[in-house]
Enzyme design. Structure first.
Site, short mmCIF file in Angstrom:
data_model
loop_
_atom_site.label_atom_id
_atom_site.label_comp_id
_atom_site.label_asym_id
_atom_site.label_seq_id
_atom_site.Cartn_x
_atom_site.Cartn_y
_atom_site.Cartn_z
N GLY A 1 0.81 -1.22 0.00
CA GLY A 1 0.00 0.00 0.00
C GLY A 1 0.83 1.26 0.00
O GLY A 1 1.87 1.35 -0.67
N ASP B 1 2.67 2.48 2.28
CA ASP B 1 3.98 2.23 2.89
C ASP B 1 4.99 1.81 1.81
O ASP B 1 6.11 2.36 1.72
CB ASP B 1 3.81 1.12 3.93
CG ASP B 1 4.95 1.00 4.91
OD1 ASP B 1 5.94 1.74 4.76
OD2 ASP B 1 4.86 0.15 5.81
#
Ligand code: ADP
Length: 169
Positions: A32, A34
């Site tokens: 995602g 991150d």
């Protein structure tokens, strides 16, 4: 009063003082947003995260932005949503507060947030947005002048605009 802006797109492109990373507790990268942040910042970001020894859900830690246009990355693990009865709202609120507190300590004027916990952590979008907007509005800011809610996709943008402006787009 704090200025709030809603934008749609990739948070890694924003030239702000700090972008927030919806991290996991290891702070060693993930999928995602991150993953996108680590890819865009380059390997120095992971090297900076290793000595931080992780982070508790609802807390936050800061690193430089390295190759990102943002000066800093503020990493915060959001709660994994179970049923809303396991402290999720308080933990999500705590993420926004912890990030703003760190932004203040580091003299940040502009901060961009992704929709923390609304991806793989499964937080219902309307409820997460409500918490995000309310917590930012109520935070006693001194240095932070502007918060950008960076939405990934038009549906998330619509929900944020509705909460922020009280109007549909
Ligand atoms: P979490 O584990 O906190 O749910 P995710 O990264 O899975 O974190 O998702 C958090 C939110 O970030 C989701 O709404 C997702 O759509 C969004 N997102 C994913 N990539 C990006 C990006 N590059 N920029 C901004 N938001 C992103």
């Amino acid at each position: 009063m704090i200025e709030i802006e809603v934008v749609q797109g990739d948070i890694t492109k924003l030239a702000v003082d700090a972008i927030v990373n919806a991290a996991n507790c290891s702070l060693l990268g993930g999928g995602g947003v991150d993953g996108a942040i680590h890819r865009a910042a380059g390997p120095d970001l992971l090297r900076a995260c290793i000595p931080l020894n992780g982070c508790e859900t609802g807390k936050a830690k800061i690193t430089p932005g390295f190759k990102l246009p943002a000066k800093f990355v503020i990493h915060t693990p959001g709660p994994v949503y179970r049923d809303g009865q396991h402290g999720e709202p308080a933990l999500l609120e705590s993420c926004y507060k912890s990030c703003l507190a760190l932004a203040e300590e580091n003299d940040c004027e502009t901060v961009a947030f992704p929709a923390i916990s609304t991806g793989v952590y499964g937080y219902p979008w309307e409820e997460a947005t409500e918490i995000a907007v309310r917590t930012v509005r109520n935070f006693p800011v001194q240095k932070v002048k502007k918060v950008i809610f960076c939405c990934f996709g038009t549906e998330m943008e619509r929900i944020y605009r509705e909460k922020v402006l009280g109007a549909r787009i």
